[in-house]
Structures are given as structure tokens and as C-alpha cells.
Enzyme design. Structure first.
Site, PDB file in Angstrom:
ATOM      1  N   TYR A  24       0.796  -1.230   0.000  1.00 53.48           N
ATOM      2  CA  TYR A  24       0.000   0.000   0.000  1.00 53.48           C
ATOM      3  C   TYR A  24       0.828   1.280   0.000  1.00 53.48           C
ATOM      4  O   TYR A  24       0.266   2.366  -0.094  1.00 53.48           O
ATOM      5  CB  TYR A  24      -0.948   0.004   1.204  1.00 53.48           C
ATOM      6  CG  TYR A  24      -1.899  -1.164   1.182  1.00 53.48           C
ATOM      7  CD1 TYR A  24      -2.940  -1.222   0.263  1.00 53.48           C
ATOM      8  CD2 TYR A  24      -1.748  -2.223   2.069  1.00 53.48           C
ATOM      9  CE1 TYR A  24      -3.805  -2.307   0.228  1.00 53.48           C
ATOM     10  CE2 TYR A  24      -2.607  -3.312   2.040  1.00 53.48           C
ATOM     11  CZ  TYR A  24      -3.627  -3.351   1.120  1.00 53.48           C
ATOM     12  OH  TYR A  24      -4.479  -4.425   1.084  1.00 53.48           O
ATOM     13  N   HIS A 101      -8.830   1.403  -5.749  1.00 54.83           N
ATOM     14  CA  HIS A 101      -7.990   0.493  -4.963  1.00 54.83           C
ATOM     15  C   HIS A 101      -6.542   0.909  -5.142  1.00 54.83           C
ATOM     16  O   HIS A 101      -6.095   1.108  -6.278  1.00 54.83           O
ATOM     17  CB  HIS A 101      -8.186  -0.961  -5.407  1.00 54.83           C
ATOM     18  CG  HIS A 101      -9.582  -1.429  -5.203  1.00 54.83           C
ATOM     19  ND1 HIS A 101     -10.069  -1.762  -3.964  1.00 54.83           N
ATOM     20  CD2 HIS A 101     -10.608  -1.562  -6.073  1.00 54.83           C
ATOM     21  CE1 HIS A 101     -11.339  -2.099  -4.083  1.00 54.83           C
ATOM     22  NE2 HIS A 101     -11.695  -1.972  -5.351  1.00 54.83           N
TER      23      HIS A 101
END
Length: 146
Positions: A24, A101
């Protein structure tokens, strides 16, 4: 035209910058909100941001945004793959919705390859890091002006 875009982030996204930075990155949720807000301001729009680890909070926010926001940028986190209720709330909100996302779910575990939310989204940005939020805001603002 309403001057607000709803920015929803689901479970565990409050841990951005700390949680699995190899997947991430090091950007935080505050960085996400600042990036989306800066992009929205280019169009004279505001971001109304909410992160929650509770599905019902996200559903309530979608219900309240109906008729008051021009669209929604949503990163449902893990609820992407499990929540028919969140899909139904996106549909009920009657908002143009863009799914985001940070990572590319299709390059990850098999269970992440299906998104309920995509059934109601006008677009999906995945794998572009937090820049996907900027792209989503730009798309909603452009569509709203058309």
C-alpha cells in the site's frame, strides 16, 4: 450542481502508511484526503471524507449523500469482496460512483478478484497508488460538468 464529492474509505484504510507498505505504500489516509481535496478544489468542489471500519457507517453516509453530493469516490477495502449491502447502498444513493484500490486486486489473492461495488461503479482505478483517488475526483468533476 452540488459542490461536494463523498470520499469513502473502508476498513483498515486508517492504517495506510503503516500497514503492509510493500503493498500500500507509505502514504497515509491524510495524504489521500489532501490529494483528493486539492483535485476537487481545481473544479470549485469540496471533498466530504469519511473512513470507517464499520460497514453500517459507510452505508449511512451513502444514504445521507443522496441528492446532496454530485458523486462518490469509494475504496471499500475488504468490503469490496463481501458486501452486497454496500453495493445496494451505492445503488440506492443514486450517485455517480468511482471505485478506487491502491493496489491491484487482480494481481493478488484469488478472493480479491471479485468486486461487488464494481457492479454499480462508472469506473474503477486500481493499482495506481493514491493517485487513483485524484483520477476518480477528476472523472466525477468532468462528468458533472458535462
Amino acid at each position: 450542481m452540488p459542490g461536494k464529492i463523498l470520499l469513502l474509505n473502508g476498513p483498515n484504510l486508517n492504517m495506510l502508511g503503516l500497514r503492509e507498505p510493500d503493498i500500500y505504500g507509505h502514504d497515509t489516509l491524510e495524504d489521500v484526503v489532501a490529494l483528493a481535496s486539492a483535485e476537487a478544489s481545481k473544479y470549485g468542489l469540496e471533498i466530504d471524507a469519511l473512513q470507517s471500519n464499520h460497514e453500517g457507517d459507510l452505508i449511512d453516509a451513502l444514504h445521507k449523500a443522496r441528492g446532496t453530493h454530485l458523486g462518490c469516490v469509494i475504496n471499500p477495502g475488504g468490503l469490496t469482496h463481501t458486501s452486497v449491502a454496500l453495493l445496494d447502498a451505492v445503488k440506492a444513493s443514486d450517485l455517480l460512483t468511482v471505485e478506487v484500490h491502491i493496489s491491484n486486486p487482480h494481481a493478488r489473492e484469488e478472493f480479491r478478484h471479485h468486486s461487488y461495488i464494481s457492479l454499480a461503479a462508472i469506473a474503477v482505478f486500481a493499482g495506481a497508488g493514491i493517485q487513483g483517488y485524484r483520477y476518480a475526483v477528476d472523472l466525477l468533476a468532468t462528468r458533472a460538468q458535462a
